[in-house]
Write an enzyme that holds these catalytic residues in place. Structure first.
Site, PDB file in Angstrom:
ATOM      1  N   LYS A   1     -10.376  -5.640   9.915  1.00 64.17           N
ATOM      2  CA  LYS A   1     -11.404  -5.029   8.954  1.00 64.17           C
ATOM      3  C   LYS A   1     -12.773  -5.178   9.319  1.00 64.17           C
ATOM      4  O   LYS A   1     -13.733  -4.424   8.990  1.00 64.17           O
ATOM      5  CB  LYS A   1     -11.331  -5.605   7.279  1.00 64.17           C
TER       6      LYS A   1
ATOM      7  N   ASN B   1     -12.467  -0.957   5.354  1.00 57.73           N
ATOM      8  CA  ASN B   1     -10.929  -0.784   4.897  1.00 57.73           C
ATOM      9  C   ASN B   1     -10.307   0.528   4.965  1.00 57.73           C
ATOM     10  O   ASN B   1      -9.267   0.747   4.600  1.00 57.73           O
ATOM     11  CB  ASN B   1     -10.400  -1.873   4.079  1.00 57.73           C
TER      12      ASN B   1
ATOM     13  N   THR C   1      -6.463  -3.125   7.388  1.00 55.67           N
ATOM     14  CA  THR C   1      -6.287  -4.379   6.773  1.00 55.67           C
ATOM     15  C   THR C   1      -6.370  -5.664   7.735  1.00 55.67           C
ATOM     16  O   THR C   1      -6.561  -5.231   8.930  1.00 55.67           O
ATOM     17  CB  THR C   1      -4.962  -4.453   5.743  1.00 55.67           C
TER      18      THR C   1
ATOM     19  N   GLY D   1     -13.554 -19.353   2.061  1.00 54.57           N
ATOM     20  CA  GLY D   1     -13.440 -18.228   3.204  1.00 54.57           C
ATOM     21  C   GLY D   1     -14.517 -17.216   3.480  1.00 54.57           C
ATOM     22  O   GLY D   1     -14.686 -16.620   2.528  1.00 54.57           O
TER      23      GLY D   1
ATOM     24  N   ASP E   1     -13.688  -2.863  -1.634  1.00 50.47           N
ATOM     25  CA  ASP E   1     -13.395  -3.995  -2.407  1.00 50.47           C
ATOM     26  C   ASP E   1     -14.482  -3.907  -3.467  1.00 50.47           C
ATOM     27  O   ASP E   1     -14.335  -4.557  -4.640  1.00 50.47           O
ATOM     28  CB  ASP E   1     -13.584  -5.320  -1.648  1.00 50.47           C
TER      29      ASP E   1
ATOM     30  N   SER F   1       0.683  -1.070   0.043  1.00 47.97           N
ATOM     31  CA  SER F   1      -0.048  -0.044   0.134  1.00 47.97           C
ATOM     32  C   SER F   1       0.994   1.290  -0.073  1.00 47.97           C
ATOM     33  O   SER F   1       0.646   2.408  -0.706  1.00 47.97           O
ATOM     34  CB  SER F   1      -0.877  -0.095   1.321  1.00 47.97           C
TER      35      SER F   1
END
Length: 240
Positions: free
Chosen positions: A58, A76, A54, A109, A91, A14
């Site tokens: 989050k 985030n 992150t 997940g 996202d 980042s």
């Protein structure tokens, strides 16, 4: 000043991306102890930092915001306007770009990005299923969103776990698969363990997150998207 908070944080690019976008070295990354997350955030806020959040914070930081985006449980980007904290999720800006690859996908997940993806697919009425070792987690999330999530496996896999950051793959697949991963490190591990027809990694997710973040913070218009993408692909040495 700008920064990203997480643990682990060493792998994060980042800072590199924001430096390319801003043309200034005013973005930092900080490794935060899980037990100190709220204390640290208060300190960053009091010092007028704007920050990204992150793994693994989050979802847990939802308590700090005065206002949050609807249909989200994972955030985030933190923005401060007149002592009011806003929580955003960037996202979805990337999900819109890969819509066609998400049809009939199997989400592996249910962390922050996995749950955000479920919300997005339900909103867009895109068919998908869930595959997880933790059925209790699926049941709890199904109850939260008041939806019965389909449990099955297809050849279109979306890895929403951080497993390859820990040098292992989330599940074993013998069949040929199409793979989307939101990770951008250690991608070769998938090639080693899976019989892959097509793979899309998380490089562009990272760029779109930064792009949307700047629009939230400063309404900055990013024009050098391609140069950032080129930088990332060269430095990560990812496999497309």
């Amino acid at each position: 000043m700008y920064c990203v908070l997480g643990n682990p944080i060493r792998h994060s690019l980042s800072k590199n991306i924001h430096k390319l976008f801003l043309k200034k070295n005013i973005y930092f990354k900080f490794r935060i102890n899980v037990l100190d997350i709220y204390k640290e955030i208060i300190e960053f806020i009091s010092n007028d930092f704007l920050f990204n959040i992150t793994l693994p914070f989050k979802e847990t930081t939802i308590k700090i915001y005065n206002y949050i985006e609807k249909k989200n449980v994972s955030f985030n980007v933190v923005n401060k306007i007149k002592n009011t904290l806003f929580g955003y999720n960037t996202d979805k800006s990337y999900f819109r770009k890969i819509d066609k690859y998400l049809k009939n996908s199997c989400i592996v997940g249910l962390g922050g990005i996995g749950k955000t993806l479920v919300y997005y697919l339900l909103e867009k009425k895109i068919n998908f299923s869930i595959y997880s070792r933790n059925n209790n987690k699926i049941k709890k999330f199904s109850k939260l969103i008041n939806k019965n999530l389909k449990l099955s496996r297809t050849k279109n896999i979306v890895d929403c776990t951080p497993c390859i950051l820990k040098n292992h793959v989330p599940l074993k697949f013998k069949e040929k698969i199409n793979l989307i991963s939101f990770n951008y490190r250690n991608i070769s591990l998938y090639i080693k363990h899976y019989n892959i027809l097509r793979i899309k990694d998380g490089v562009n997710l990272l760029i779109y997150q930064a792009y949307k973040t700047f629009k939230i913070w400063k309404n900055i218009n990013i024009k050098n998207f391609k140069s950032v993408e080129k930088f990332l692909k060269f430095n990560i040495r990812c496999t497309k």
